[in-house]
Motif scaffolding. Structure first.
Motif, mmCIF file in Angstrom:
data_model
loop_
_atom_site.group_PDB
_atom_site.id
_atom_site.type_symbol
_atom_site.label_atom_id
_atom_site.label_comp_id
_atom_site.label_asym_id
_atom_site.label_seq_id
_atom_site.Cartn_x
_atom_site.Cartn_y
_atom_site.Cartn_z
ATOM 1 N N ILE A 230 26.613 45.760 25.680
ATOM 2 C CA ILE A 230 25.494 45.613 26.618
ATOM 3 C C ILE A 230 25.090 44.149 26.726
ATOM 4 O O ILE A 230 24.879 43.626 27.836
ATOM 5 N N GLU A 231 24.987 43.467 25.592
ATOM 6 C CA GLU A 231 24.609 42.059 25.597
ATOM 7 C C GLU A 231 25.642 41.229 26.356
ATOM 8 O O GLU A 231 25.293 40.349 27.150
ATOM 9 N N ALA A 232 26.912 41.517 26.116
ATOM 10 C CA ALA A 232 27.972 40.810 26.833
ATOM 11 C C ALA A 232 27.899 41.087 28.326
ATOM 12 O O ALA A 232 28.033 40.176 29.155
ATOM 13 N N GLY A 233 27.681 42.352 28.685
ATOM 14 C CA GLY A 233 27.604 42.717 30.088
ATOM 15 C C GLY A 233 26.478 41.994 30.804
ATOM 16 O O GLY A 233 26.653 41.501 31.933
ATOM 17 N N LYS A 234 25.316 41.900 30.176
ATOM 18 C CA LYS A 234 24.180 41.216 30.807
ATOM 19 C C LYS A 234 24.468 39.728 30.987
ATOM 20 O O LYS A 234 24.137 39.141 32.020
ATOM 21 N N TYR A 235 25.125 39.131 29.993
ATOM 22 C CA TYR A 235 25.498 37.716 30.112
ATOM 23 C C TYR A 235 26.488 37.515 31.264
ATOM 24 O O TYR A 235 26.342 36.579 32.067
ATOM 25 N N LEU A 236 27.469 38.404 31.355
ATOM 26 C CA LEU A 236 28.509 38.255 32.377
ATOM 27 C C LEU A 236 27.965 38.476 33.778
ATOM 28 O O LEU A 236 28.306 37.748 34.716
ATOM 29 N N ILE A 237 27.108 39.469 33.943
ATOM 30 C CA ILE A 237 26.524 39.720 35.266
ATOM 31 C C ILE A 237 25.615 38.561 35.673
ATOM 32 O O ILE A 237 25.621 38.112 36.827
ATOM 33 N N LYS A 238 24.857 38.043 34.739
ATOM 34 C CA LYS A 238 23.939 36.937 35.044
ATOM 35 C C LYS A 238 24.699 35.672 35.424
ATOM 36 O O LYS A 238 24.343 34.972 36.391
ATOM 37 N N ASN A 239 25.763 35.361 34.688
ATOM 38 C CA ASN A 239 26.479 34.095 34.892
ATOM 39 C C ASN A 239 27.708 34.219 35.787
ATOM 40 O O ASN A 239 28.153 33.217 36.352
ATOM 41 N N ASN A 240 28.265 35.417 35.864
ATOM 42 C CA ASN A 240 29.430 35.710 36.707
ATOM 43 C C ASN A 240 30.513 34.635 36.610
ATOM 44 O O ASN A 240 30.909 34.024 37.611
ATOM 45 N N PRO A 241 31.031 34.398 35.397
ATOM 46 C CA PRO A 241 32.059 33.362 35.244
ATOM 47 C C PRO A 241 33.339 33.725 35.986
ATOM 48 O O PRO A 241 33.718 34.892 36.075
ATOM 49 N N GLN A 242 34.002 32.720 36.511
ATOM 50 C CA GLN A 242 35.264 32.904 37.232
ATOM 51 C C GLN A 242 36.399 32.873 36.219
ATOM 52 O O GLN A 242 36.862 31.803 35.832
ATOM 53 N N MET A 243 36.856 34.038 35.798
ATOM 54 C CA MET A 243 37.862 34.103 34.736
ATOM 55 C C MET A 243 39.251 33.703 35.223
ATOM 56 O O MET A 243 40.050 33.158 34.471
#
Length: 339
Positions: A230-243
């Motif tokens: 969940i913590e990872a998901g919130k970080y990823l949605i907030k920052n939306n890094p281009q992998m």
């Protein structure tokens, strides 16, 4: 099917030097996510939300849809099994070849199965699910977005499950949840694990009507999504890094690999709209080729013989760097000379 999955490098230890079996992009920079999770490690000392509603709210906002249309799951796989459970005993149409978990989940919940989209439509019951993997695994083909939406709108009596786990690995237009907010007969599956290259965290979500989402919530177990995910998901949605730094360039490399494999006598490669491709080998067989590539080159491919309608002459590979892709082609040429 789980034990016949791609990315089974865990079975071979340090033998594997190049993994062509996984459909998750190989070169993602996870440094920032790692640092965030290290700083947030304290969350493991507490129970997670019974349902990851905070993450669902963030996803809904990013997609421009209502919160009650999103359900976060433990990877796309939990989504598949929950849908099959909710519609236990229905008829399911699963065109082949495709991701085997649809069939496994439907068998577990006693679905009547058909494997061709236009097969036995007159004799199948009206309580009917259509499963579509788009882009499709293992072929890499993509069905036109407008065609899918037209079919969904024209047949409101049937339910459609559209798995877009690989939506971020193609330039072809994909259905957006906000395109179908007025449709009550469709469920879209998405994989954050694949989008952000974190398959070990197991994160996916379902978009559907509030009625379907509510019914799915009633049958799911609590705490299926852990606190770190969940913590990872919130970080990823907030920052939306281009992998994937440059998807167009990556797909051009996939096209180059496709063309080079197609030029090898004894190989037939299916057309693909994404970064992976299905290959048929005339001589030898896939289990033998897989073993030989591991032992002689440290190369891992995906044995595709456990997909329905495919046999032990089929395998799947995913593009990597130009240098590694060239090594794969040369290694397969070497194998074909000795069989």
């Amino acid at each position: 099917m789980i034990f016949g999955h791609g990315d089974d490098a865990w079975q071979y230890g340090e033998q594997i030097k190049m993994d062509f079996s996984s459909n998750v992009y190989f070169g993602a920079d996870l440094t920032a996510l790692r640092d965030h999770l290290m700083a947030s490690f304290h969350v493991v000392g507490h129970y997670p939300e019974p349902e990851p509603t905070s993450l669902e709210a963030m996803i809904a906002e990013s997609l421009g849809v209502a919160e009650d249309t999103i359900m976060v799951t433990n990877g796309a796989t939990e989504a598949i099994y929950l849908i099959a459970q909710l519609y236990s005993g229905w008829a399911s149409i699963i065109p082949q070849p495709t991701f085997t978990e649809y069939e496994d989940a439907c068998k577990l919940y006693h679905h009547l199965l058909s494997y061709v989209a236009d097969d036995e439509l007159e004799v199948l019951p009206e309580d009917r699910l259509y499963w579509l993997c788009n882009p499709n695994n293992p072929t890499g083909n993509v069905v036109n977005k407008l065609l899918i939406t037209h079919i969904i709108r024209q047949h409101p009596r049937y339910l459609y499950v559209v798995d877009q786990s690989y939506a971020d690995y193609t330039l072809s237009p994909m259905i957006q949840p906000k395109d179908l907010t007025e449709c009550y007969n469709v469920m879209l599956i998405h994989s954050l694990s694949k989008k952000y290259c974190v398959p070990g965290l197991r994160l996916g979500y379902i978009f559907a009507s509030p009625i379907i989402i509510d019914r799915l919530r009633q049958i799911r177990q609590p705490w299926t999504v852990n606190a770190m995910a969940i913590e990872a998901g919130k970080y990823l949605i907030k920052n939306n890094p281009q992998m994937i730094p440059d998807l167009k360039e990556y797909l051009e490399e996939a096209k180059r690999l496709h063309d080079n494999l197609s030029a090898v006598r004894g190989l037939m490669v299916m057309e693909t709209s994404t970064h992976f491709m299905l290959v048929n080998i005339d001589h030898g067989n896939t289990p033998d080729l897989k073993r030989w590539l591991i032992e002689n080159h440290g190369i891992l491919i995906r044995d595709a013989s456990n997909f329905r309608s495919l046999d032990n002459h089929c395998f799947r590979v995913t593009a990597r760097t130009p240098e590694e892709d060239d090594q794969l082609v040369e290694a397969i040429k070497e194998y074909l000379k000795i069989v």
